[in-house]
Design an enzyme around this catalytic site. Structure first.
Site, short mmCIF file in Angstrom:
data_model
loop_
_atom_site.label_atom_id
_atom_site.label_comp_id
_atom_site.label_asym_id
_atom_site.label_seq_id
_atom_site.Cartn_x
_atom_site.Cartn_y
_atom_site.Cartn_z
N ASP A 35 -20.16 8.00 -3.22
CA ASP A 35 -19.10 7.16 -3.78
C ASP A 35 -19.71 5.85 -4.28
O ASP A 35 -20.60 5.27 -3.64
CB ASP A 35 -18.03 6.88 -2.71
CG ASP A 35 -16.74 6.35 -3.32
OD1 ASP A 35 -15.75 7.10 -3.35
OD2 ASP A 35 -16.74 5.18 -3.77
N ILE A 36 -19.23 5.39 -5.42
CA ILE A 36 -19.77 4.16 -6.02
C ILE A 36 -19.41 2.92 -5.20
O ILE A 36 -20.08 1.89 -5.29
CB ILE A 36 -19.25 4.04 -7.48
CG1 ILE A 36 -20.18 3.17 -8.32
CG2 ILE A 36 -17.82 3.54 -7.53
CD1 ILE A 36 -19.91 3.28 -9.81
N ASN A 97 -6.96 12.36 -0.95
CA ASN A 97 -5.73 11.72 -1.39
C ASN A 97 -5.11 12.58 -2.49
O ASN A 97 -5.81 13.01 -3.41
CB ASN A 97 -6.01 10.32 -1.92
CG ASN A 97 -6.45 9.38 -0.83
OD1 ASN A 97 -5.85 9.35 0.24
ND2 ASN A 97 -7.51 8.62 -1.07
N HIS A 110 -10.86 15.53 -5.18
CA HIS A 110 -12.10 15.13 -4.50
C HIS A 110 -11.81 15.02 -3.01
O HIS A 110 -10.75 14.52 -2.62
CB HIS A 110 -12.67 13.81 -5.04
CG HIS A 110 -11.67 12.72 -5.23
ND1 HIS A 110 -10.76 12.72 -6.28
CD2 HIS A 110 -11.41 11.60 -4.53
CE1 HIS A 110 -10.01 11.65 -6.20
NE2 HIS A 110 -10.36 10.95 -5.13
P1 5GP Z 1 -9.19 8.15 -4.57
O1 5GP Z 1 -8.55 6.81 -4.37
O2 5GP Z 1 -8.82 8.77 -5.89
O3 5GP Z 1 -9.02 9.08 -3.40
O4 5GP Z 1 -10.76 7.88 -4.59
C1 5GP Z 1 -11.51 7.71 -5.75
C2 5GP Z 1 -12.91 7.33 -5.33
O5 5GP Z 1 -13.75 7.46 -6.45
C3 5GP Z 1 -13.03 5.89 -4.84
O6 5GP Z 1 -13.54 5.89 -3.51
C4 5GP Z 1 -13.98 5.25 -5.84
O7 5GP Z 1 -14.86 4.31 -5.25
C5 5GP Z 1 -14.71 6.46 -6.42
N1 5GP Z 1 -15.19 6.27 -7.77
C6 5GP Z 1 -14.46 5.80 -8.82
N2 5GP Z 1 -15.21 5.80 -9.94
C7 5GP Z 1 -16.44 6.30 -9.58
C8 5GP Z 1 -17.63 6.53 -10.32
O8 5GP Z 1 -17.74 6.30 -11.52
N3 5GP Z 1 -18.68 7.05 -9.62
C9 5GP Z 1 -18.60 7.33 -8.29
N4 5GP Z 1 -19.71 7.83 -7.70
N5 5GP Z 1 -17.49 7.11 -7.57
C10 5GP Z 1 -16.41 6.60 -8.21
#
Ligand code: 5GP
Length: 131
Positions: A35-36, A97, A110
């Site tokens: 995760d970034i 989520n 994811h």
């Molecule tokens: P959600 O809130 O949709 O469950 O989580 C999305 C996740 O994707 C977040 O933890 C966010 O930090 C991660 N994320 C968003 N954009 C990127 C990206 O460009 N690269 C990576 N590696 N992670 C990302």
């Protein structure tokens, strides 16, 4: 019915190699990468290669081989990262989520894998004040 899949979402771009990622695992069903914005010492995302918006969409529409292949990959990643107790690790949290109330930001399924420290209670992110 799930909302239509957005082929320009950030994880679709990662799958097409249009955006870089720190890859930890890949097979025909899944890709895993760091995760970034990590929320734990280990924070890896596992995504299916096929275009599904959310866990809801995936479990309703994916084929049995896709579902099995994806969740097998989640298990392989948890072991490869040394998180699984079966590999001598201390355990991990897997979280997906799905939709608005869950604050799903990226509309491609994811599974977050968190580990590397005691993770606290299940809903560790501070909730917003009640509406
Ligand atoms: P959600 O809130 O949709 O469950 O989580 C999305 C996740 O994707 C977040 O933890 C966010 O930090 C991660 N994320 C968003 N954009 C990127 C990206 O460009 N690269 C990576 N590696 N992670 C990302």
């Amino acid at each position: 019915m799930a909302k239509p899949y957005d082929h320009d979402n950030i994880f679709a771009k990662i799958l097409r190699d249009e955006i870089p990622c720190k890859r930890v695992y890949e097979d025909p069903f899944a890709l895993a990468f760091h995760d970034i914005n990590p929320q734990a010492p280990v924070h890896v995302l596992v995504i299916p290669k096929a275009p599904y918006v959310s866990l809801d969409d995936f479990l309703a529409e994916a084929t049995d081989p896709q579902i099995t292949g994806f969740f097998r990959a989640v298990g392989k990643v948890s072991r490869a990262l040394g998180l699984a107790e079966s590999e001598g690790g201390q355990g991990f949290r897997a979280l997906a989520n799905a939709g608005g109330d869950a604050h799903q930001d990226v509309p491609h399924l994811h599974v977050h894998l968190f580990g590397g420290k005691p993770l606290g209670p299940m809903l560790a992110k501070q909730p917003e004040s009640p509406k």
